[in-house]
Design a protein around this motif. Sequence first.
Motif, PDB file in Angstrom:
ATOM      1  N   VAL A  58     -48.398  99.339  10.325  1.00 40.86           N
ATOM      2  CA  VAL A  58     -48.065  97.923  10.260  1.00 40.86           C
ATOM      3  C   VAL A  58     -47.150  97.582  11.438  1.00 40.86           C
ATOM      4  O   VAL A  58     -46.194  98.308  11.715  1.00 40.86           O
ATOM      5  CB  VAL A  58     -47.352  97.597   8.922  1.00 40.86           C
ATOM      6  N   ILE A  60     -44.355  95.411  12.460  1.00 37.62           N
ATOM      7  CA  ILE A  60     -43.359  94.606  11.758  1.00 37.62           C
ATOM      8  C   ILE A  60     -42.747  93.620  12.740  1.00 37.62           C
ATOM      9  O   ILE A  60     -42.230  94.007  13.791  1.00 37.62           O
ATOM     10  CB  ILE A  60     -42.288  95.518  11.126  1.00 37.62           C
ATOM     11  N   GLY A  76     -45.688  90.550   9.249  1.00 38.18           N
ATOM     12  CA  GLY A  76     -46.213  91.826   9.727  1.00 38.18           C
ATOM     13  C   GLY A  76     -47.717  91.742   9.870  1.00 38.18           C
ATOM     14  O   GLY A  76     -48.354  90.857   9.284  1.00 38.18           O
ATOM     15  N   TYR A  77     -48.273  92.627  10.695  1.00 44.09           N
ATOM     16  CA  TYR A  77     -49.722  92.621  10.911  1.00 44.09           C
ATOM     17  C   TYR A  77     -50.270  94.042  10.821  1.00 44.09           C
ATOM     18  O   TYR A  77     -49.578  94.996  11.166  1.00 44.09           O
ATOM     19  CB  TYR A  77     -50.049  92.022  12.282  1.00 44.09           C
ATOM     20  N   PHE A  78     -51.501  94.150  10.372  1.00 45.41           N
ATOM     21  CA  PHE A  78     -52.145  95.455  10.317  1.00 45.41           C
ATOM     22  C   PHE A  78     -52.516  95.876  11.735  1.00 45.41           C
ATOM     23  O   PHE A  78     -53.048  95.080  12.509  1.00 45.41           O
ATOM     24  CB  PHE A  78     -53.399  95.398   9.447  1.00 45.41           C
TER      25      PHE A  78
END
Lengths: 198, 198
Positions: A58, A60, A76-78
Motif C-alpha cells: 500500500v 500511504i 492510500g493506494y494499492f
Amino acid sequence: MNYPNGQKKQINQQNKSVKTNNNIFSNRGMSLEEDINTTNTYYLETDIAIIHKKPTPVQIVKVNYPRRSAAMITEGYFKQASTTDYNGLYRHRYIDFEAKETKNKTLFPLANIHDHQIRHMEKIVKHGGISFIIIRFAAYDETYFIPAEKLFPHWHDKLNGGRKSISYEKIKEEGHIIPFHYQARVNYIKIIDRLYFH
Amino acid sequence: MNYPNGQKKQINQQNKSVKTNNNIFSNRGMSLEEDINTTNTYYLETDIAIIHKKPTPVQIVKVNYPRRSAAMITEGYFKQASTTDYNGLYRHRYIDFEAKETKNKTLFPLANIHDHQIRHMEKIVKHGGISFIIIRFAAYDETYFIPAEKLFPHWHDKLNGGRKSISYEKIKEEGHIIPFHYQARVNYIKIIDRLYFH
C-alpha cells in the motif's frame, strides 16, 4: 469423487447430507487464498514449513494521528507487487510462489501473471530456490502445481507472439494436481517432496 | 575514519569539502532502512542476491472506488508484523533478518524486538535458514551484524528476569561490524560469506 466403502451410493440416497459432506471435504466455498492461508497456518503450527503471504503493498499518502487512539491511514493506494505473494522456508530450501484462481474452463490466461513476477521467478530458480505457481480451476474445483520451469516457456512463447494462455489440457499434462487435506487444504508440500526431495 | 594516502589531513584543511566527502562516503544522513534498500537494489541489479523488504502490513477497512480513477483506501490501520522485515535468497540459502537503529550510545534495548519476531527467527534457524539482526548505533555511525544464534540467549535471559538490553561492548564482541560499500551501503553479504560459506 470417490468415497471408500461404497459410501458414495449411501450419500447419493440422502440428498441433504450430500451437501453437508461436500462442504466439509471439498474446497468449495473457500477462495484459493483462504485455502492457502489455512494450509500455511497448519504447516507453521505443526512445524512443517515456514511460509507466509506477503502483506498487500500500500502506498500511504495521508495518516491521521487522533489523540489516544491508533494512527489512521486516510489516504492510500494499492501498489503492484514487485514479487510473488508467498515465500518462506522448507527443509533448508527457499520457497517462492504465486497463486491464481480462474473461472475459465478451458484455459489459464497468462495476463493473470505480470512480467516482473516472471522475472522474479527466473531469478529465484537461477539462485537455487524452489519456485512455482498454484492454479485453481474453480469450475472443476481442481488445483494444480506448475513448476516455474514449466511456466517460463509458455511465457516466452507469448512474448514472441505465441498464444496468450495455457490450455487446461496442457496444465493437466505439465502440472501436478494438489491433493486436498482436511487441515492443509492445498497440500502443496506433498508435491514439493515428490519433485525436489525424492 | 581512516583515509588512504593521508587524505584525512588534507580534508581537515579544507573545511567545506569535509562535509561533502562525509556525505558521499559515510552513512550519515541516510536511515538504516534507506541504506538497506539501496543495498538490496544493488544486490538485485548485479545478480548477487534476491532480498526484498516486506510491505508494511495494513489493515484495510474502507475503500472508495471513484469513477475513472484508482481505488482509494480511506480508512486503514497499521498492523504489527508477524515476521521480520526482510527475507530472500542468496547462494541457495534462505535469508531472513530484521534491522534496528538506536540513538543509545551504550546499549541496544531489547524492547526494539518483538517476541513473535524472535520465535520466527528461531524457526528459521531450526529449518536451515540464515537469520540475523542488523543493529546501527547512530551515534557512532556503526552497523553490526548479529547472528540470530547470538541474539537468542540475551532474549531468554531477559524473559528469565535478566537485563533488558545488550550492551554496546557485548555487540562489538559478539557481532560483526558491517563494511560500507559505495553502492552496497550496508554490505551484509560480506559477513554472510565469511560466517556461513567459508
